[in-house]
Design a protein around this motif. Sequence first.
Motif, PDB file in Angstrom:
ATOM      1  N   THR A   1       0.807  -1.213   0.000  1.00 39.96           N
ATOM      2  CA  THR A   1       0.000   0.000   0.000  1.00 39.96           C
ATOM      3  C   THR A   1       0.842   1.267   0.000  1.00 39.96           C
ATOM      4  N   VAL A   2       1.947   1.276   0.759  1.00 42.21           N
ATOM      5  CA  VAL A   2       2.749   2.499   0.888  1.00 42.21           C
ATOM      6  C   VAL A   2       3.855   2.600  -0.149  1.00 42.21           C
ATOM      7  N   LEU A   3       4.086   1.546  -0.930  1.00 46.68           N
ATOM      8  CA  LEU A   3       5.198   1.555  -1.874  1.00 46.68           C
ATOM      9  C   LEU A   3       5.134   2.708  -2.881  1.00 46.68           C
ATOM     10  N   PRO A   4       3.966   3.060  -3.430  1.00 40.56           N
ATOM     11  CA  PRO A   4       3.933   4.236  -4.324  1.00 40.56           C
ATOM     12  C   PRO A   4       4.411   5.518  -3.627  1.00 40.56           C
ATOM     13  N   SER A   5       4.055   5.699  -2.363  1.00 40.54           N
ATOM     14  CA  SER A   5       4.510   6.870  -1.611  1.00 40.54           C
ATOM     15  C   SER A   5       6.019   6.814  -1.363  1.00 40.54           C
ATOM     16  N   ILE A   6       6.532   5.617  -1.138  1.00 45.75           N
ATOM     17  CA  ILE A   6       7.969   5.457  -0.918  1.00 45.75           C
ATOM     18  C   ILE A   6       8.747   5.898  -2.158  1.00 45.75           C
ATOM     19  N   VAL A   7       8.294   5.440  -3.323  1.00 46.01           N
ATOM     20  CA  VAL A   7       8.980   5.770  -4.575  1.00 46.01           C
ATOM     21  C   VAL A   7       8.949   7.271  -4.832  1.00 46.01           C
ATOM     22  N   LYS A   8       7.860   7.927  -4.506  1.00 40.53           N
ATOM     23  CA  LYS A   8       7.769   9.376  -4.699  1.00 40.53           C
ATOM     24  C   LYS A   8       8.788  10.129  -3.872  1.00 40.53           C
ATOM     25  N   GLU A   9       9.102   9.607  -2.676  1.00 32.34           N
ATOM     26  CA  GLU A   9      10.023  10.323  -1.790  1.00 32.34           C
ATOM     27  C   GLU A   9      11.476   9.965  -2.012  1.00 32.34           C
ATOM     28  N   ILE A  10      11.785   8.670  -2.126  1.00 24.11           N
ATOM     29  CA  ILE A  10      13.204   8.263  -2.192  1.00 24.11           C
ATOM     30  C   ILE A  10      13.620   7.783  -3.578  1.00 24.11           C
ATOM     31  N   GLY A  11      12.673   7.717  -4.521  1.00 24.97           N
ATOM     32  CA  GLY A  11      13.012   7.286  -5.874  1.00 24.97           C
ATOM     33  C   GLY A  11      13.120   5.776  -5.986  1.00 24.97           C
ATOM     34  N   GLY A  12      13.680   5.307  -7.104  1.00 24.29           N
ATOM     35  CA  GLY A  12      13.881   3.873  -7.302  1.00 24.29           C
ATOM     36  C   GLY A  12      12.742   3.182  -8.013  1.00 24.29           C
ATOM     37  N   LEU A  13      12.040   3.912  -8.884  1.00 21.39           N
ATOM     38  CA  LEU A  13      10.917   3.304  -9.600  1.00 21.39           C
ATOM     39  C   LEU A  13      11.370   2.116 -10.435  1.00 21.39           C
ATOM     40  N   ASP A  14      12.604   2.181 -10.965  1.00 18.67           N
ATOM     41  CA  ASP A  14      13.114   1.082 -11.784  1.00 18.67           C
ATOM     42  C   ASP A  14      13.330  -0.190 -10.966  1.00 18.67           C
ATOM     43  N   LEU A  15      13.382  -0.056  -9.640  1.00 19.13           N
ATOM     44  CA  LEU A  15      13.555  -1.218  -8.757  1.00 19.13           C
ATOM     45  C   LEU A  15      12.272  -1.580  -8.010  1.00 19.13           C
ATOM     46  N   TYR A  16      11.166  -1.010  -8.447  1.00 19.93           N
ATOM     47  CA  TYR A  16       9.880  -1.171  -7.759  1.00 19.93           C
ATOM     48  C   TYR A  16       9.533  -2.645  -7.539  1.00 19.93           C
ATOM     49  N   SER A  17       9.581  -3.434  -8.597  1.00 23.16           N
ATOM     50  CA  SER A  17       9.139  -4.832  -8.510  1.00 23.16           C
ATOM     51  C   SER A  17      10.047  -5.683  -7.632  1.00 23.16           C
ATOM     52  N   TRP A  18      11.308  -5.239  -7.456  1.00 19.71           N
ATOM     53  CA  TRP A  18      12.226  -6.030  -6.651  1.00 19.71           C
ATOM     54  C   TRP A  18      11.859  -6.034  -5.175  1.00 19.71           C
ATOM     55  N   ASN A  19      11.045  -5.083  -4.749  1.00 19.28           N
ATOM     56  CA  ASN A  19      10.562  -5.104  -3.368  1.00 19.28           C
ATOM     57  C   ASN A  19       9.787  -6.384  -3.078  1.00 19.28           C
ATOM     58  N   THR A  20       8.983  -6.809  -4.034  1.00 15.01           N
ATOM     59  CA  THR A  20       8.211  -8.041  -3.862  1.00 15.01           C
ATOM     60  C   THR A  20       9.065  -9.269  -4.138  1.00 15.01           C
ATOM     61  N   THR A  21       9.874  -9.218  -5.207  1.00 21.62           N
ATOM     62  CA  THR A  21      10.678 -10.381  -5.583  1.00 21.62           C
ATOM     63  C   THR A  21      11.630 -10.788  -4.464  1.00 21.62           C
ATOM     64  N   LEU A  22      12.409  -9.832  -3.948  1.00 20.83           N
ATOM     65  CA  LEU A  22      13.371 -10.139  -2.891  1.00 20.83           C
ATOM     66  C   LEU A  22      12.668 -10.566  -1.606  1.00 20.83           C
ATOM     67  N   PHE A  23      11.529  -9.954  -1.312  1.00 19.21           N
ATOM     68  CA  PHE A  23      10.783 -10.305  -0.104  1.00 19.21           C
ATOM     69  C   PHE A  23      10.308 -11.754  -0.161  1.00 19.21           C
ATOM     70  N   VAL A  24       9.743 -12.159  -1.308  1.00 25.31           N
ATOM     71  CA  VAL A  24       9.227 -13.521  -1.437  1.00 25.31           C
ATOM     72  C   VAL A  24      10.356 -14.544  -1.376  1.00 25.31           C
ATOM     73  N   VAL A  25      11.444 -14.286  -2.104  1.00 28.92           N
ATOM     74  CA  VAL A  25      12.563 -15.227  -2.118  1.00 28.92           C
ATOM     75  C   VAL A  25      13.184 -15.342  -0.731  1.00 28.92           C
ATOM     76  N   ALA A  26      13.356 -14.219  -0.046  1.00 34.77           N
ATOM     77  CA  ALA A  26      13.904 -14.260   1.314  1.00 34.77           C
ATOM     78  C   ALA A  26      12.966 -14.991   2.268  1.00 34.77           C
ATOM     79  N   SER A  27      11.663 -14.858   2.073  1.00 37.53           N
ATOM     80  CA  SER A  27      10.697 -15.578   2.909  1.00 37.53           C
ATOM     81  C   SER A  27      10.824 -17.086   2.714  1.00 37.53           C
ATOM     82  N   ILE A  28      10.989 -17.510   1.473  1.00 35.72           N
ATOM     83  CA  ILE A  28      11.186 -18.933   1.197  1.00 35.72           C
ATOM     84  C   ILE A  28      12.470 -19.424   1.857  1.00 35.72           C
ATOM     85  N   LEU A  29      13.532 -18.626   1.743  1.00 35.86           N
ATOM     86  CA  LEU A  29      14.803 -18.995   2.376  1.00 35.86           C
ATOM     87  C   LEU A  29      14.642 -19.112   3.893  1.00 35.86           C
ATOM     88  N   GLY A  30      13.939 -18.162   4.493  1.00 38.51           N
ATOM     89  CA  GLY A  30      13.714 -18.224   5.930  1.00 38.51           C
ATOM     90  C   GLY A  30      12.921 -19.454   6.346  1.00 38.51           C
TER      91      GLY A  30
END
Length: 493
Positions: free
Chosen positions: A44-73
Amino acid sequence: MTTSTTNPTAPGWRDLLSGNNGWRSLALAGGVALHATNVYVATTVLPSIVKEIGGLDLYSWNTTLFVVASILGSVFASQMLATLGPRVAYIAALLGFSAGTMLCAAAPNMPWMLAGRTLQGFGGGILLALSYALIRIVFAPPLWSRAMGLVSGMWGVATLCGPALGGVFAQFGHWRWAFWSLLPIVVGLGLIIRAQVPAGRGIARADHAERIDQAEASHAVPWFKVVLLCASAVAISLGAVVSSYLLATAWMLAGLVLAWWLAQRERSARHALPRLMPTGAYSLRTRLGGIYAAMSLLGLAMTSEIYIPYFLQTIHGRTPFAAGYLAALMAAGWSVGSMTSAGRHGDAAERRVRLGPVIVTVGMLALAWLLPQASLFASAAGVASVCIALFGVGIGVGIGWPHLLTRVMTAARPGEAGLASASITTVQLYSMALGSALAGLVANSAGLADGALAQAQRAAVWLFAVFALAPAGAAVMAWRGKVAAPVTGQEAS
């Protein structure tokens, strides 16, 4: 197996939710709720995060890295449980999650945010797996199915609360506080765990004196298999975020090939030990393999919900808020189904395991017919029909889910019960990653990327029609007895 639908001598919800059991239930359900709420808060807050700190080109990696790290955990949870003991393992997971949350809250740029999301995912994956694994340690077997229903039902609660929590902070321009607000919950869970969960890995349960499997503690971490699993999850997740249809297909195929390689090594006598999954997990000829397959197919069907808000906004003109909470009916149905079905035993439980996938299939086909109709929300009957279909899909998954999870623990070989219960989260997260990528592939192949109304309608038809095959497959397996409870099992009490 008894033919009665209820067992008057079996413990009820009061036994699970009162006294020390009540505090333990709160801690285990809270761990899942914390992880799941964080998923929806961050989205929900990710669009607001990108507006403040940038990184739109890395937007999808927030979900990708989170899911992969969850599987690893989730993979490391069993080893941590056997090595550190229940209390220390759970608190360590909370500390990892907290560290990631603080990184996210203080992130000055997107790379810092991604590091925090990765730590969050790793700690959250351990929390998820431990919440299921600790059920067999802190509760007596007659309470297992109810505890499974309570814990799995937290995803529905998070779907309702997470977007609201994140939306409030994003609306007032304080997205960082959405992350800080999670830390008091972490502290509360830590205090409960410290008081109510045993510390040693050899601590016996007071009610039936079963010890945590000592054999599991002696197994080294299967590093190469862990690398294969994570690489497979990364490849499949990339299939969900690339724009090219051919590239998405290639990434998904690469991920599935890596998963096949992992399965071959686990089934090989030479490479089987140490195990990543319990014996029989990769074969449909075994009861455990059938249960895992049914769980994966049902979990895959639920990932179709990620496109429901888009269809409701694009085809039917619903507001983002309304579309989000209409989509949440699926998760709400899952929670209601799990909570109301968990106390059933014997033939009553078996009927729900068999009937659930059928209900999901019917609900998915109903959505394939209803959602493309642009005039659907012009009448109260149309609104009611789509609500019933969405809620029905969740109900269908929920009514059999706690019984499938309980059967995972009872179907495992001696010495592998802890590994089996911890692997529940691995299977669930992996099926979610596969489902998300497959949903993107099907939707984009139907022309969704063009953004036009006609293409969105066609994508809705194809997405839910194709995804209806998953619960249909689970239904076939259930009715053929592939996931049936044994004659002498916990559910036959």
